[in-house]
Design an enzyme around this catalytic site. Structure first.
Site, short mmCIF file in Angstrom:
data_model
loop_
_atom_site.label_atom_id
_atom_site.label_comp_id
_atom_site.label_asym_id
_atom_site.label_seq_id
_atom_site.Cartn_x
_atom_site.Cartn_y
_atom_site.Cartn_z
N GLU A 98 -56.02 -9.40 -27.84
CA GLU A 98 -56.30 -9.77 -29.23
C GLU A 98 -56.65 -8.52 -30.05
OE1 GLU A 98 -58.60 -13.35 -29.74
OE2 GLU A 98 -59.25 -12.72 -31.73
N LYS A 154 -66.16 -19.00 -28.63
CA LYS A 154 -64.89 -18.31 -28.32
C LYS A 154 -65.01 -16.85 -28.75
CE LYS A 154 -60.44 -16.99 -29.03
NZ LYS A 154 -59.98 -15.78 -29.72
N ASP A 165 -63.99 -12.60 -11.96
CA ASP A 165 -63.27 -13.86 -12.13
C ASP A 165 -63.64 -14.49 -13.48
OD1 ASP A 165 -62.42 -16.50 -12.04
OD2 ASP A 165 -63.07 -16.84 -9.98
N HIS A 180 -59.19 -8.12 -40.20
CA HIS A 180 -58.18 -8.29 -39.16
C HIS A 180 -56.80 -7.84 -39.60
CE1 HIS A 180 -60.22 -11.57 -36.50
NE2 HIS A 180 -60.94 -10.49 -36.64
C1 MEV Z 1 -61.48 -15.00 -33.26
O1 MEV Z 1 -60.87 -14.64 -32.06
C2 MEV Z 1 -62.98 -15.22 -33.06
C3 MEV Z 1 -63.71 -15.80 -34.25
O2 MEV Z 1 -63.08 -17.00 -34.67
C4 MEV Z 1 -65.13 -16.07 -33.80
C5 MEV Z 1 -65.97 -16.87 -34.78
O3 MEV Z 1 -65.40 -17.62 -35.59
O4 MEV Z 1 -67.20 -16.75 -34.67
C6 MEV Z 1 -63.69 -14.86 -35.42
#
Ligand code: MEV
Length: 420
Positions: A76, A256, A272, A369
Site C-alpha cells: 500500500e 485496519k 505469522d 495519498h
Molecule cells: C487506509 O489504508 C487506512 C485508513 O483508512 C485508516 C483510517 O481510516 O483510520 C486511512
C-alpha cells in the site's frame, strides 16, 4: 493409466501443465522464472514462483527512548510514509513507551461430550502439577532456557465441551509447533487416565497472555496544520477516537489503519500475520461489540494515545530462519528480543493510527495519498521508474485519473522522450 497427482510432478512439468491450461505466454513464463527461488521450492506444496512485496523503512520512530528505523513490507503506497509521519509527531524524550507484562502462548486441549464436567474438572484441578510436569517433559530444553508450561485453566463451555488451557512460556520462539506438541502429549496423558473424548489439541491465536501496550503523549501544538491550530486538531482526533469506540463500521477501518503498520512489520520480521490479525480482531470484540483498538484523549496541553494488542511474536525459529532478510531487518531495527519486537510493532501501529486520524480530521486522506497513488497508477500501466515522475506530472491536474488516462499519459511521455 492413473495420472500422477499434481504435487508429485517435477517442477518443470507442473509449470508446463499450468502454462498449457492457463494459456500463459512466453513473456508471462519468463516473469514466473525470473522470480523463482530454489530455497522457496521446498517451503510450500506445488511451488510455482516467489511473489515479492516491496520493503521499505519507517524512520523517525522513537520507542522507549531509542530512535529507530523499522523495516516494513507492504504493497500500500501510503503506509510507510504515514508511519514515518506519525513517528515524527511522537518524538518526546521517551517517544512511544511500550509494555509487555508477560509473553505466554496458550494451547487448548478440547474435550467434547463430557458427561460429568464437574467430576472431570475436579480431577484436572487435583492433577494440575502432574499435567504441568507432563507438559514440561516434552521439551526439557525449553525449561533449560527459562521457559516451559507455567499454568493451566479449565473452562466448561456449554453445552458439552471443556477446554484445558495451558499457558506456555516459549522463550524467543513463535512457539506454534512447540505448543502443539506439548498439547498433544497432555491429551495422550488425559486419554490414559480419564475416559474422555479429546476433540483436538492446538494452540490458540487469541494471544491474551501476550498483550503489548504502546502509550504516548504529544504536545497539542505539534499537531497543528497550516490552517488548523493544534488544540482543535487534538480535539477532533479525540472525537474520531470516541466515534470508533461507538460505531463498528468506523472501528473496522480505524483498526485496519493500525494493522497497516502492524502487519507490515510482522511480515518484515518473518512472523505469522494471519495469527496476529485474527487475534487482534477478537481482542477488539472483547467487550461484546467490535471497537477500536486504540484510544486517544486530551489531558491539559497534551494528546494521549494508547494501543493494546495481543501480539505473540517470535524472534527466532519458524520463518525467521527461512528468510535471510528477516535477520537483516532485525539488525536494521536493532531489535534483539521477542518482547522488543512486540513493543516496536505496537508502536508502529499507534504512530500509523495517529497519522491517519490527523489527516482524516484535517485535510482529508486523499490529499496526502495522491502523490503516492499517482506513482503506483503510473507503475501499474507499465511506466519504468525513470518515466514515473513525468507520468505523475501529467496526471497531477486530473481529478481521479483512470487507468486509460494513465496509459495515455505514459504514451505521451514516451513520444516526448523519443523526440529528445
Ligand atoms: C487506509 O489504508 C487506512 C485508513 O483508512 C485508516 C483510517 O481510516 O483510520 C486511512
Amino acid at each position: 493409466m492413473a495420472q500422477t497427482p499434481f504435487y508429485r510432478l517435477p517442477y518443470g512439468a507442473r509449470r508446463d501443465l499450468l502454462a498449457q491450461e492457463s494459456h500463459l505466454t512466453i513473456q508471462q513464463l519468463a516473469k514466473i522464472a525470473a522470480r523463482q527461488r530454489t530455497a522457496d521450492a521446498d517451503l510450500i506444496e506445488n511451488y510455482l514462483t516467489t511473489y515479492g512485496l516491496p520493503e521499505g523503512v519507517a524512520v523517525h520512530l522513537r520507542v522507549n527512548g531509542k530512535t529507530m528505523a523499522v523495516p516494513m513490507v507492504t504493497e500500500e503506497p501510503s503506509v510507510i510514509a504515514a508511519a514515518s509521519n506519525g513517528g515524527r509527531l511522537l518524538t518526546s524524550e521517551q517517544g512511544i513507551t511500550t509494555t509487555v507484562e508477560r509473553r505466554e502462548v496458550m494451547g487448548q486441549i478440547v474435550l467434547s461430550h463430557v458427561p460429568d464436567r464437574t467430576g472431570v474438572k475436579a480431577w484436572l484441578t487435583a492433577h494440575q502439577d502432574e499435567i504441568l510436569k507432563v507438559a514440561n517433559a516434552v521439551h526439557p530444553s525449553l525449561l533449560g532456557h527459562g521457559g516451559g508450561a507455567r499454568s493451566l485453566r479449565i473452562r466448561c463451555i456449554p453445552p458439552h465441551w471443556m477446554s484445558l488451557d495451558l499457558f506456555i512460556d516459549v522463550g524467543e520462539a513463535m512457539g506454534a509447533n512447540l505448543v502443539n506438541t506439548i498439547c498433544e502429549a497432555v491429551a495422550n496423558y488425559l486419554k490414559e487416565h480419564l475416559t474422555v473424548n479429546v476433540l483436538m489439541s492446538i494452540l490458540s491465536n487469541y494471544a491474551t497472555h501476550s498483550l503489548v501496550t504502546a502509550d504516548v503523549a504529544v504536545p497539542v501544538d505539534q499537531l497543528a496544520t497550516k490552517t488548523i491550530d493544534g488544540r482543535t486538531v487534538a480535539q477532533r482526533i479525540c472525537d474520531a477516537s470516541d466515534f470508533a469506540e461507538h460505531d463498528p463500521y468506523r472501528a473496522v477501518t480505524h483498526n485496519k489503519g493500525i494493522m497497516n503498520g502492524v502487519d507490515a512489520v510482522v511480515l518484515a520480521m518473518g512472523n505469522d500475520w494471519r495469527a496476529v490479525e485474527s487475534g487482534a480482531h477478537a481482542y477488539a470484540s472483547r467487550h461484546g461489540s467490535y471497537q477500536s483498538l486504540s484510544h486517544w484523549w486530551l489531558k491539559d496541553d497534551e494528546l494521549h494515545g494508547e494501543l493494546t494488542l495481543p501480539l505473540a511474536l517470535g524472534f527466532v525459529g519458524g520463518a525467521t530462519r527461512v528468510f535471510p532478510l528477516v535477520v537483516i531487518n532485525q539488525q536494521i531495527a536493532q531489535i534483539t528480543s521477542a518482547r522488543e519486537l512486540m513493543g516496536v510493532t505496537a508502536a508502529v501501529g499507534l504512530a500509523q493510527n495517529l497519522a491517519a486520524l490527523r489527516a482524516l480530521v484535517t485535510e482529508g486522506i486523499q490529499h496526502g495519498h495522491m502523490q503516492l497513488q499517482l506513482k503506483s497508477l503510473a507503475l501499474s500501466v507499465g511506466a519504468t521508474p525513470g518515466e514515473v515522475p513525468a507520468v505523475v506530472g501529467r496526471l497531477r491536474g486530473v481529478t481521479q485519473p483512470t487507468t486509460a488516462q494513465a496509459k495515455a499519459a505514459l504514451l505521451a511521455v514516451r513520444e516526448v522522450n523519443l523526440k529528445k
